[in-house]
Design an enzyme around this catalytic site. Structure first.
Site, PDB file in Angstrom:
ATOM      1  N   ASN A  79      60.066 -10.167  41.560  1.00 32.55           N
ATOM      2  CA  ASN A  79      61.074  -9.302  42.521  1.00 32.55           C
ATOM      3  C   ASN A  79      62.015  -8.430  41.703  1.00 32.55           C
ATOM      4  OD1 ASN A  79      62.921  -9.310  44.783  1.00 32.55           O
ATOM      5  ND2 ASN A  79      64.274 -10.281  43.335  1.00 32.55           N
ATOM      6  N   SER A 130      57.325  -5.057  46.354  1.00 29.31           N
ATOM      7  CA  SER A 130      57.183  -3.576  46.380  1.00 29.31           C
ATOM      8  C   SER A 130      58.501  -2.885  47.356  1.00 29.31           C
ATOM      9  CB  SER A 130      55.726  -3.095  46.849  1.00 29.31           C
ATOM     10  OG  SER A 130      55.736  -1.807  46.760  1.00 29.31           O
ATOM     11  N   TYR A 144      61.283   6.093  41.261  1.00 34.23           N
ATOM     12  CA  TYR A 144      61.522   4.631  41.670  1.00 34.23           C
ATOM     13  C   TYR A 144      59.966   4.527  42.417  1.00 34.23           C
ATOM     14  CZ  TYR A 144      62.119   0.799  45.093  1.00 34.23           C
ATOM     15  OH  TYR A 144      62.231  -0.477  45.563  1.00 34.23           O
ATOM     16  N   LYS A 148      56.458   1.722  41.874  1.00 30.38           N
ATOM     17  CA  LYS A 148      56.069   0.667  43.107  1.00 30.38           C
ATOM     18  C   LYS A 148      54.561   1.267  43.514  1.00 30.38           C
ATOM     19  CE  LYS A 148      59.731  -1.695  43.654  1.00 30.38           C
ATOM     20  NZ  LYS A 148      59.548  -3.280  43.161  1.00 30.38           N
ATOM     21  N   THR A 179      70.799  -6.337  50.623  1.00 31.12           N
ATOM     22  CA  THR A 179      70.662  -7.085  49.302  1.00 31.12           C
ATOM     23  C   THR A 179      71.573  -6.113  48.278  1.00 31.12           C
ATOM     24  OG1 THR A 179      68.919  -5.515  48.702  1.00 31.12           O
ATOM     25  CG2 THR A 179      68.189  -7.503  49.706  1.00 31.12           C
TER      26      THR A 179
END
Length: 281
Positions: A79, A130, A144, A148, A179
């Site tokens: 994660n 992902s 980024y 992924k 988050t």
């Protein structure tokens, strides 16, 4: 049966939500993160079920030692990671490499370390966190998405390799969730250039402004992931959140339409009269 989870980036976001949900269900968790003090409240509540360990996912040489300390790992959750916004010309080699280190090389090292034990027990689940950005990308998100996209391609091959040993792979593709991902002290922003400043200005502002207002609920996501981990069968990929379902679906449809539009031209690259290659998989 009680499961032993190894979760990276366990101090916040999906990692924290999965840690809490697993402990509440009676499982044990080895929580790997750079700031273990963030889980002091959970350690006080679950002193016999939670083991926080200082760990930086980019330190691939330490992966085997972490797994050795964890003991039996029934579920590995890769994660840990952060977002980054910047145009291709704005993101330097070090910043691009950091995305690959966190989102591909780190998870790969931990996966390799847990696989022998899972094969011996003929059971185990690898959960790769992902993103919708692992299937579709947009200006500013290239570095980024590079990590992924790479994680997803690597994991799709992995799934076929380990399935005969009773091991499953689950790729999770979230959209926006509440988050720390979009926090100003977490999200990485490449230095803004005059060339791309206007183009990416709105994207940078939007990514920061949404912090704390995301529609996705990490606790609901954690329960979905746990349900799929416990299920007898599950998909290779699961999109999480309405935006992820829409964006990934639109991406599939657009790519299929493009493929079919140019199918005849693409096929004409073969030698005339030769059959299509036969492959073992």
């Amino acid at each position: 049966m009680t499961k032993n989870w190894l979760i990276t980036g366990a101090s916040s976001g999906f990692g924290r939500a999965l840690t809490e949900a697993s402990l509440a269900a009676g499982d044990t968790v080895v929580a790997a993160m750079r700031r273990p003090e963030r889980l002091d409240d959970l350690v006080a509540r679950y002193p016999d079920s939670l083991l926080p360990i200082v760990f930086d996912v980019r330190d691939t040489a330490a992966a085997a030692g972490l797994v050795e300390r964890a003991g039996r790992v029934d579920v590995l959750v890769n994660n840990a990671g952060v977002g980054q916004i910047g145009a291709a010309e704005e993101v330097d080699d070090a910043s691009l490499r950091d995305m690959i280190d966190q989102h591909l090389l780190g998870p790969a090292a931990l996966t390799r370390a847990v696989l022998p034990g899972m094969r011996e027990r003929a059971a185990g689940v690898i959960v790769q966190i992902s993103s919708q950005g692992g299937r579709v990308s947009f200006p500013g998100a290239g570095s980024y998405s590079a990590g992924k996209f790479a994680l997803e391609g690597w994991s799709q091959a992995l799934a076929g390799e380990v399935e005969p040993f009773g091991i499953r792979v689950l790729i999770v593709e979230p959209s926006r969730f509440r988050t720390g991902f979009n926090a100003v002290d977490v999200l990485k922003l490449a230095p803004t250039s005059r060339t791309y400043g206007d183009m990416l200005g709105a994207i940078r502002a939007d990514m920061l402004a949404v912090d704390g207002r995301q529609e996705g609920d990490p606790d609901r996501a954690a329960e979905i992931i746990r349900t799929l981990v416990d299920a007898d069968s599950a998909p290779l990929r699961i999109a999480l959140g309405r935006e992820a379902v829409r964006r990934i679906g639109d991406g599939y449809r657009s790519s299929l339409a493009e493929l079919e539009t140019y199918a005849a031209l693409s096929a004409s690259a073969d030698f005339p009269g030769l059959p299509e290659s036969a492959r073992p998989v």
